[in-house]
Design a protein around this motif. Structure first.
Motif, PDB file in Angstrom:
ATOM      1  N   ASP A   4       8.027  -1.177  -5.153  1.00  0.00           N
ATOM      2  CA  ASP A   4       7.532  -1.404  -6.514  1.00  0.00           C
ATOM      3  C   ASP A   4       7.775  -2.868  -6.856  1.00  0.00           C
ATOM      4  O   ASP A   4       8.898  -3.262  -7.165  1.00  0.00           O
ATOM      5  CB  ASP A   4       8.253  -0.470  -7.493  1.00  0.00           C
ATOM      6  CG  ASP A   4       7.588  -0.457  -8.856  1.00  0.00           C
ATOM      7  OD1 ASP A   4       6.699  -1.305  -9.094  1.00  0.00           O
ATOM      8  OD2 ASP A   4       7.958   0.396  -9.684  1.00  0.00           O
ATOM      9  N   SER A   5       6.717  -3.667  -6.774  1.00  0.00           N
ATOM     10  CA  SER A   5       6.869  -5.122  -6.957  1.00  0.00           C
ATOM     11  C   SER A   5       7.079  -5.502  -8.417  1.00  0.00           C
ATOM     12  O   SER A   5       7.376  -6.653  -8.712  1.00  0.00           O
ATOM     13  CB  SER A   5       5.639  -5.855  -6.420  1.00  0.00           C
ATOM     14  OG  SER A   5       4.551  -5.721  -7.325  1.00  0.00           O
ATOM     15  N   VAL A 170       0.808 -16.131  -1.671  1.00  0.00           N
ATOM     16  CA  VAL A 170       0.396 -15.388  -2.860  1.00  0.00           C
ATOM     17  C   VAL A 170       0.149 -13.914  -2.539  1.00  0.00           C
ATOM     18  O   VAL A 170      -0.495 -13.595  -1.530  1.00  0.00           O
ATOM     19  CB  VAL A 170      -0.901 -16.011  -3.438  1.00  0.00           C
ATOM     20  CG1 VAL A 170      -1.375 -15.248  -4.666  1.00  0.00           C
ATOM     21  CG2 VAL A 170      -0.685 -17.486  -3.770  1.00  0.00           C
ATOM     22  N   LEU A 171       0.644 -13.032  -3.412  1.00  0.00           N
ATOM     23  CA  LEU A 171       0.330 -11.603  -3.307  1.00  0.00           C
ATOM     24  C   LEU A 171      -0.408 -11.153  -4.556  1.00  0.00           C
ATOM     25  O   LEU A 171      -0.074 -11.547  -5.678  1.00  0.00           O
ATOM     26  CB  LEU A 171       1.612 -10.775  -3.160  1.00  0.00           C
ATOM     27  CG  LEU A 171       2.523 -11.087  -1.971  1.00  0.00           C
ATOM     28  CD1 LEU A 171       3.712 -10.127  -1.969  1.00  0.00           C
ATOM     29  CD2 LEU A 171       1.777 -10.997  -0.642  1.00  0.00           C
ATOM     30  N   ILE A 172      -1.427 -10.323  -4.339  1.00  0.00           N
ATOM     31  CA  ILE A 172      -2.181  -9.716  -5.436  1.00  0.00           C
ATOM     32  C   ILE A 172      -1.636  -8.295  -5.566  1.00  0.00           C
ATOM     33  O   ILE A 172      -1.750  -7.492  -4.631  1.00  0.00           O
ATOM     34  CB  ILE A 172      -3.690  -9.657  -5.079  1.00  0.00           C
ATOM     35  CG1 ILE A 172      -4.231 -11.045  -4.688  1.00  0.00           C
ATOM     36  CG2 ILE A 172      -4.491  -9.017  -6.213  1.00  0.00           C
ATOM     37  CD1 ILE A 172      -4.206 -12.087  -5.765  1.00  0.00           C
ATOM     38  N   SER A 173      -1.043  -7.990  -6.727  1.00  0.00           N
ATOM     39  CA  SER A 173      -0.382  -6.688  -6.861  1.00  0.00           C
ATOM     40  C   SER A 173      -1.295  -5.649  -7.514  1.00  0.00           C
ATOM     41  O   SER A 173      -1.924  -5.903  -8.539  1.00  0.00           O
ATOM     42  CB  SER A 173       0.926  -6.833  -7.630  1.00  0.00           C
ATOM     43  OG  SER A 173       1.615  -5.608  -7.625  1.00  0.00           O
ATOM     44  N   VAL A 174      -1.334  -4.482  -6.887  1.00  0.00           N
ATOM     45  CA  VAL A 174      -2.225  -3.380  -7.295  1.00  0.00           C
ATOM     46  C   VAL A 174      -1.424  -2.378  -8.142  1.00  0.00           C
ATOM     47  O   VAL A 174      -0.470  -1.779  -7.659  1.00  0.00           O
ATOM     48  CB  VAL A 174      -2.782  -2.665  -6.038  1.00  0.00           C
ATOM     49  CG1 VAL A 174      -3.628  -1.466  -6.426  1.00  0.00           C
ATOM     50  CG2 VAL A 174      -3.563  -3.647  -5.161  1.00  0.00           C
ATOM     51  N   PRO A 175      -1.811  -2.181  -9.407  1.00  0.00           N
ATOM     52  CA  PRO A 175      -1.134  -1.193 -10.248  1.00  0.00           C
ATOM     53  C   PRO A 175      -1.736   0.198  -9.998  1.00  0.00           C
ATOM     54  O   PRO A 175      -2.762   0.315  -9.323  1.00  0.00           O
ATOM     55  CB  PRO A 175      -1.483  -1.671 -11.663  1.00  0.00           C
ATOM     56  CG  PRO A 175      -2.851  -2.264 -11.505  1.00  0.00           C
ATOM     57  CD  PRO A 175      -2.901  -2.864 -10.117  1.00  0.00           C
ATOM     58  N   PRO A 176      -1.111   1.243 -10.552  1.00  0.00           N
ATOM     59  CA  PRO A 176      -1.651   2.588 -10.301  1.00  0.00           C
ATOM     60  C   PRO A 176      -2.850   2.950 -11.180  1.00  0.00           C
ATOM     61  O   PRO A 176      -2.953   4.081 -11.668  1.00  0.00           O
ATOM     62  CB  PRO A 176      -0.444   3.498 -10.587  1.00  0.00           C
ATOM     63  CG  PRO A 176       0.387   2.729 -11.540  1.00  0.00           C
ATOM     64  CD  PRO A 176       0.171   1.281 -11.244  1.00  0.00           C
ATOM     65  N   ILE A 177      -3.752   2.008 -11.407  1.00  0.00           N
ATOM     66  CA  ILE A 177      -4.994   2.312 -12.134  1.00  0.00           C
ATOM     67  C   ILE A 177      -6.146   1.758 -11.303  1.00  0.00           C
ATOM     68  O   ILE A 177      -6.042   0.655 -10.765  1.00  0.00           O
ATOM     69  CB  ILE A 177      -5.121   1.606 -13.515  1.00  0.00           C
ATOM     70  CG1 ILE A 177      -3.785   1.099 -14.025  1.00  0.00           C
ATOM     71  CG2 ILE A 177      -5.858   2.444 -14.532  1.00  0.00           C
ATOM     72  CD1 ILE A 177      -3.969   0.105 -15.168  1.00  0.00           C
ATOM     73  N   ARG A 178      -7.208   2.520 -11.288  1.00  0.00           N
ATOM     74  CA  ARG A 178      -8.364   2.090 -10.493  1.00  0.00           C
ATOM     75  C   ARG A 178      -9.376   1.352 -11.358  1.00  0.00           C
ATOM     76  O   ARG A 178      -9.483   1.621 -12.551  1.00  0.00           O
ATOM     77  CB  ARG A 178      -9.026   3.306  -9.841  1.00  0.00           C
ATOM     78  CG  ARG A 178      -8.060   4.005  -8.898  1.00  0.00           C
ATOM     79  CD  ARG A 178      -8.721   5.046  -8.043  1.00  0.00           C
ATOM     80  NE  ARG A 178      -7.676   5.699  -7.252  1.00  0.00           N
ATOM     81  CZ  ARG A 178      -7.805   6.018  -5.963  1.00  0.00           C
ATOM     82  NH1 ARG A 178      -8.922   5.787  -5.327  1.00  0.00           N
ATOM     83  NH2 ARG A 178      -6.806   6.595  -5.314  1.00  0.00           N
ATOM     84  N   ALA A 200       6.274   0.410 -14.455  1.00  0.00           N
ATOM     85  CA  ALA A 200       6.941   1.451 -15.254  1.00  0.00           C
ATOM     86  C   ALA A 200       7.945   0.816 -16.219  1.00  0.00           C
ATOM     87  O   ALA A 200       8.537  -0.197 -15.889  1.00  0.00           O
ATOM     88  CB  ALA A 200       7.668   2.415 -14.315  1.00  0.00           C
ATOM     89  N   PRO A 201       8.129   1.379 -17.400  1.00  0.00           N
ATOM     90  CA  PRO A 201       7.500   2.604 -17.898  1.00  0.00           C
ATOM     91  C   PRO A 201       6.195   2.359 -18.655  1.00  0.00           C
ATOM     92  O   PRO A 201       5.782   3.233 -19.413  1.00  0.00           O
ATOM     93  CB  PRO A 201       8.568   3.146 -18.845  1.00  0.00           C
ATOM     94  CG  PRO A 201       9.203   1.910 -19.425  1.00  0.00           C
ATOM     95  CD  PRO A 201       9.138   0.867 -18.337  1.00  0.00           C
ATOM     96  N   TYR A 202       5.544   1.213 -18.449  1.00  0.00           N
ATOM     97  CA  TYR A 202       4.388   0.876 -19.300  1.00  0.00           C
ATOM     98  C   TYR A 202       3.043   1.312 -18.737  1.00  0.00           C
ATOM     99  O   TYR A 202       2.227   1.866 -19.464  1.00  0.00           O
ATOM    100  CB  TYR A 202       4.417  -0.618 -19.652  1.00  0.00           C
ATOM    101  CG  TYR A 202       5.703  -0.910 -20.391  1.00  0.00           C
ATOM    102  CD1 TYR A 202       5.890  -0.401 -21.680  1.00  0.00           C
ATOM    103  CD2 TYR A 202       6.761  -1.560 -19.786  1.00  0.00           C
ATOM    104  CE1 TYR A 202       7.090  -0.576 -22.343  1.00  0.00           C
ATOM    105  CE2 TYR A 202       7.966  -1.746 -20.450  1.00  0.00           C
ATOM    106  CZ  TYR A 202       8.121  -1.250 -21.729  1.00  0.00           C
ATOM    107  OH  TYR A 202       9.311  -1.397 -22.384  1.00  0.00           O
ATOM    108  N   ILE A 203       2.789   1.062 -17.446  1.00  0.00           N
ATOM    109  CA  ILE A 203       1.524   1.544 -16.873  1.00  0.00           C
ATOM    110  C   ILE A 203       1.799   2.871 -16.174  1.00  0.00           C
ATOM    111  O   ILE A 203       1.330   3.924 -16.598  1.00  0.00           O
ATOM    112  CB  ILE A 203       0.890   0.499 -15.940  1.00  0.00           C
ATOM    113  CG1 ILE A 203       0.502  -0.752 -16.751  1.00  0.00           C
ATOM    114  CG2 ILE A 203      -0.340   1.094 -15.244  1.00  0.00           C
ATOM    115  CD1 ILE A 203      -0.131  -1.858 -15.947  1.00  0.00           C
ATOM    116  N   GLU A 208       7.796   5.896  -9.302  1.00  0.00           N
ATOM    117  CA  GLU A 208       7.145   6.774  -8.330  1.00  0.00           C
ATOM    118  C   GLU A 208       5.622   6.648  -8.398  1.00  0.00           C
ATOM    119  O   GLU A 208       4.916   6.970  -7.439  1.00  0.00           O
ATOM    120  CB  GLU A 208       7.561   8.237  -8.570  1.00  0.00           C
ATOM    121  CG  GLU A 208       8.909   8.625  -7.984  1.00  0.00           C
ATOM    122  CD  GLU A 208      10.119   8.055  -8.729  1.00  0.00           C
ATOM    123  OE1 GLU A 208       9.954   7.395  -9.783  1.00  0.00           O
ATOM    124  OE2 GLU A 208      11.248   8.270  -8.235  1.00  0.00           O
ATOM    125  N   ALA A 209       5.088   6.163  -9.533  1.00  0.00           N
ATOM    126  CA  ALA A 209       3.635   5.972  -9.681  1.00  0.00           C
ATOM    127  C   ALA A 209       3.093   4.943  -8.690  1.00  0.00           C
ATOM    128  O   ALA A 209       1.877   4.877  -8.462  1.00  0.00           O
ATOM    129  CB  ALA A 209       3.307   5.547 -11.113  1.00  0.00           C
TER     130      ALA A 209
END
Ligand SMILES: [Zn+2]
Length: 241
Positions: A4-5, A170-178, A200-203, A208-209
């Motif tokens: 979890d970055s 550089v890293l592009i970070s992927v959140p748990p939304i498509r 977490a806890p915002y998105i 674990e998301a």
């Protein structure tokens, strides 16, 4: 093993740590920086890595200073930055969605530039937030000698490619939304420049998301989730060596 970055464990009272996750937990204000250090500075670095930051919201709220930053906040970050399991500076950034006047926007930009300059001096990587401000955020980061993660990246494929070509690492970070654009980004950007996060806890509700971020990458790149997990952890270790 999930990586979890970007999460905020300081805002998740009662959450029990999952040994299957490597956490990069971010402070975003003087108070949360202090709380995060108090709560987690003595946990093994393998499980929890701490970042200290002042978010664009906190910069915007502080109208006493032109750049929104109090000397005491900066001094605290500087003093603690190379201690224990503190591995980087974040959450910092620019958010033009909330800066509704020119003055607020200019203040946020100034505050961000100051934080990135400090990070360069401290020789640490950055986890950056940007909303409706990708050009400014990426431009400032690429003008400095810093490695960085673009957290919950919501910009375009072209902006992601520009950052990777012009930034240090550089890293592009992927959140748990498509999203449609995110799918395109995941397909086109090499796995060595992707990260996963919950915010977490915002998105995500909990870290674990992050599993959903992994699923997106696995699906769009047609890979096994285990292979994605292994690679994104290696990416984070490289950037936060
Ligand atoms: Zn965040």
């Amino acid at each position: 093993m999930l990586t979890d970055s970007h999460c905020h464990l300081c805002d998740m009272k009662g959450y029990s740590l999952n040994p299957q996750i490597t956490y990069f937990t971010c402070g975003y204000s003087h108070e949360t920086n202090i709380n995060t250090i108090n709560a987690y500075a003595n946990t093994p670095k393998k499980n929890i890595r701490i970042l200290l930051g002042i978010s664009p919201y906190n910069i915007m709220k502080n109208e006493k200073k032109e750049d929104g930053l109090e000397d005491e906040w900066i001094e605290f970050i500087r003093k603690n930055a190379n201690e224990k399991n503190i591995v980087g500076i974040g959450e910092i950034g620019i958010d033009y969605q909330y800066g509704d006047t020119q003055e607020k926007r200019a203040g946020m930009k100034k505050g961000f530039e100051k934080m990135v300059g400090l990070t360069e001096k401290l020789n640490l990587p950055v986890v950056a937030h940007s909303r409706k401000a990708e050009e400014d955020v990426i431009g400032i980061l690429c003008a400095h000698d810093v490695r960085f993660v673009l957290h919950c990246f919501g910009g375009t494929l072209e902006q992601a490619e520009f950052a990777i070509e012009n930034g240090k690492d550089v890293l592009i970070s992927v959140p748990p939304i498509r999203s449609k654009e995110r799918k395109k980004i995941i397909r086109r950007i090499d796995l060595s420049h992707l990260a996963t996060e919950s915010d977490a806890p915002y998105i995500g509700k909990t870290p674990e998301a992050t599993a959903e971020s992994v699923r997106q990458i696995a699906e769009y790149k047609e890979m096994e989730t285990g292979e994605v997990e292994k690679n994104v952890l290696e990416n984070m270790e490289r950037v936060f060596e």
